[in-house]
Design a protein around this motif. Structure first.
Motif, PDB file in Angstrom:
ATOM      1  N   HIS A  46     -36.495   5.908  43.481  1.00 10.05           N
ATOM      2  CA  HIS A  46     -36.708   5.223  44.763  1.00 10.05           C
ATOM      3  C   HIS A  46     -35.365   4.853  45.409  1.00 10.05           C
ATOM      4  CE1 HIS A  46     -41.152   3.894  44.081  1.00 10.05           C
ATOM      5  NE2 HIS A  46     -41.074   4.967  44.834  1.00 10.05           N
TER       6      HIS A  46
ATOM      7  N   HIS B  60     -43.903   3.256  36.443  1.00  9.32           N
ATOM      8  CA  HIS B  60     -43.898   2.846  37.850  1.00  9.32           C
ATOM      9  C   HIS B  60     -44.095   4.064  38.754  1.00  9.32           C
ATOM     10  CE1 HIS B  60     -42.355   1.062  41.553  1.00  9.32           C
ATOM     11  NE2 HIS B  60     -41.271   1.805  41.505  1.00  9.32           N
TER      12      HIS B  60
ATOM     13  N   ASP C 125     -34.336   2.367  47.146  1.00  8.06           N
ATOM     14  CA  ASP C 125     -33.755   1.025  46.977  1.00  8.06           C
ATOM     15  C   ASP C 125     -33.042   0.893  45.625  1.00  8.06           C
ATOM     16  OD1 ASP C 125     -36.392   1.123  45.902  1.00  8.06           O
ATOM     17  OD2 ASP C 125     -36.476  -1.056  45.810  1.00  8.06           O
ATOM     18  N   HIS C 126     -33.139   1.932  44.804  1.00  8.91           N
ATOM     19  CA  HIS C 126     -32.405   1.955  43.530  1.00  8.91           C
ATOM     20  C   HIS C 126     -31.330   3.042  43.509  1.00  8.91           C
ATOM     21  CE1 HIS C 126     -35.126  -0.811  41.292  1.00  8.91           C
ATOM     22  NE2 HIS C 126     -35.861  -0.529  42.354  1.00  8.91           N
TER      23      HIS C 126
ATOM     24  N   HIS D 208     -34.799   4.797  38.313  1.00 10.95           N
ATOM     25  CA  HIS D 208     -35.759   5.724  38.925  1.00 10.95           C
ATOM     26  C   HIS D 208     -35.289   6.142  40.308  1.00 10.95           C
ATOM     27  CE1 HIS D 208     -37.229   1.867  40.500  1.00 10.95           C
ATOM     28  NE2 HIS D 208     -37.968   2.514  41.383  1.00 10.95           N
TER      29      HIS D 208
ATOM     30  N   ASP E  28     -38.210  -0.996  37.771  1.00  6.85           N
ATOM     31  CA  ASP E  28     -39.467  -1.430  38.385  1.00  6.85           C
ATOM     32  C   ASP E  28     -40.562  -1.168  37.371  1.00  6.85           C
ATOM     33  OD1 ASP E  28     -38.063  -2.071  40.616  1.00  6.85           O
ATOM     34  OD2 ASP E  28     -38.945  -0.546  41.927  1.00  6.85           O
TER      35      ASP E  28
HETATM   36 ZN    ZN Z   1     -39.426   1.583  42.713  1.00  5.68          ZN
END
Ligand code: ZN
Length: 467
Positions: free
Chosen positions: A65, A164, A67-68, A63, A189
């Motif tokens: 975000h 998510h 942090d990914h 996804h 997530d």
């Molecule tokens: Zn996430």
């Protein structure tokens, strides 16, 4: 046998990164996330990759975000030119996320170089630039949910809805290596089944190896009606106190959930404030993308919106005021009461929320509502942990406002929901816990043992396993 290396988000919640290598020499990177939080954590983002970017055949993303996904521009800057596979909604959101991240990197480097120049020190370079982000965006390949795609020789990926954020996926990866086929499932997530708009995470039953996130492995979230009642009470109290309500929120996911709930309050006559400001250019753009992909929403929420005859968020919450321009954002600073201000970043380590904190945090009649997880080392965590003063925009500010945390709004599954998702797998595949702080993982590990008689592993950073 193929090898899986645990590179990032191991015993911590940011910097997701896993490498899958077959004996035939195929290399697929699963996630390319940025470390976020303490300065020393973020310093890892500029270290050399644990693999040669030029040797990768494909990148697969769960996804959008940061942090990914946040190190994708850096991967492109280091020469990666292969495909980046993600769902179509993720591909669209990624443009917002990466261009914003590049902008932050450029601004931070510019600011740091300025003070270094005064000390006679050389300038610093940004981690990456908008040009690098554009280069990474040019590598996107959209794949729909449920459609298997051979991403590299011998590696087939199928995305399943993780519920998510918009476009979020559970990644099912079939790895063929010398007549052996192994199935890896990465949870990404996993969504909170109580949160609005998104569907529930897709249950899967077949896997040889499962990597499961464990952000909230140690607890269950409160149920949504209780959390909503608490939020309504906070809003009513803030109105009585004559202050504003600040809500630091991630632009993608959390903000759309909040707008949905505030709209519900408005429709029910439970919203005493006169205005809800959405002070985040990125969240405003993300709203438009959510709108475009509304067929991905949970059918019951679509039905609720349809019954109320609304097709746009502006009709659902008519007192919503979007302020993409800086002048409009600064004008909010003059408002002393009666406003709800939603702005990023979600953990207060940047973005427009910081300016609103400077103007409201020291006022006891104001209320700060944290609807999400605050990582260690962030300004948000310091406020939640009860610091009497905090540094905001290089100034000390007293924390006099009333601080509330509302765990029930999490976009992550709580402990029981994680167990509910993972228990659908037949024959107890090998289970590895990732994307969580180690204490929380241990609690989840114990719960898996006690409730499902299943022994889960907690990998070490850099650990390799045979698939
Ligand atoms: Zn996430």
């Amino acid at each position: 046998m193929a090898l899986l290396t645990f590179i990032g988000a191991i015993q911590q919640v940011t910097g997701s990164c896993y490498l899958i290598e077959t004996r035939d020499g195929t290399k697929v990177l699963l996630e390319c996330g940025m470390r976020q939080g303490r300065r020393e954590d973020e310093a890892h983002n500029s270290e050399a990759f644990a693999f040669d970017p030029l040797s990768l055949d494909a990148v697969v993303l769960s996804h959008a975000h940061i942090d990914h996904s946040g190190l994708l521009p850096r991967l492109a800057a280091k020469g990666y030119r292969g495909p980046i596979f993600a769902t179509s909604a993720t591909c669209e959101l990624l443009e917002l996320m990466l261009m914003d991240a590049a902008h932050i990197q450029e601004k931070d480097a510019e600011w740091e170089s300025r003070w270094r120049a005064r000390l006679g020190k050389p300038a610093v370079k940004p981690l990456y630039t908008a040009v690098d982000a554009e280069r990474a965006l040019g590598l996107r390949r959209a794949v729909e949910y449920g459609e298997p795609m051979e991403v590299a020789r011998g590696v087939t990926v199928t995305f399943h809805d993780a519920g998510h954020i918009l476009g979020s996926a559970i990644v099912e990866m079939e790895v063929h290596d010398h007549n052996l086929t192994r199935r890896l499932v990465f949870s990404g997530d996993l969504g909170n089944t109580c949160s609005p708009l998104m569907r529930d995470p897709t249950p899967l039953s077949e896997a040889d190896v499962v990597l499961m996130e464990s952000t909230y492995g140690d607890r269950d979230h409160r149920c949504t009606p209780d959390t909503l009642d608490e939020l309504a009470e906070i809003l009513a109290q803030a109105q009585r106190d004559g202050g504003n309500v600040l809500i630091p929120a991630f632009s993608v996911g959390r903000t759309q959930d909040l707008l949905f709930y505030l709209g519900q309050f408005y429709q029910q006559g439970r919203l005493p404030q006169q205005a809800v400001f959405l002070d985040s250019p990125m969240a405003i753009k993300a709203n438009a993308i959510y709108q475009r992909f509304h067929e991905h929403f949970d059918p019951k929420d679509r039905e609720l919106l349809r019954q109320n005859g609304v097709s746009r968020i502006e009709d659902w919450l008519p007192i919503l005021r979007c302020t993409p321009e800086p002048e409009d954002s600064m004008a909010i600073n003059r408002i002393e009461s009666g406003a709800i201000i939603i702005a990023g970043s979600g953990m207060c380590n940047g973005g427009r929320i910081v300016h609103h904190l400077k103007h409201n945090l020291w006022r006891k009649e104001c209320h700060i509502v944290f609807p999400g997880f605050q990582a260690r080392g962030t300004l948000g965590r310091a406020i939640v942990d009860g610091a009497p003063t905090v540094r905001v925009l290089r100034q000390r500010v007293a924390v006099k406002a009333q601080v509330h945390t509302l765990g029930g709004f999490s976009a992550h599954a709580g402990q029981s929901q994680l167990l509910d998702w993972v228990k659908h797998f037949d024959h107890r595949p090998e289970l590895y816990l990732v994307h969580g702080e180690v204490e929380k993982m241990k609690v989840l590990q114990q719960a898996l043992h006690d409730r499902l008689q299943w022994t889960a592993n907690i990998p070490e950073p850099g650990e390799q396993i045979a698939l």
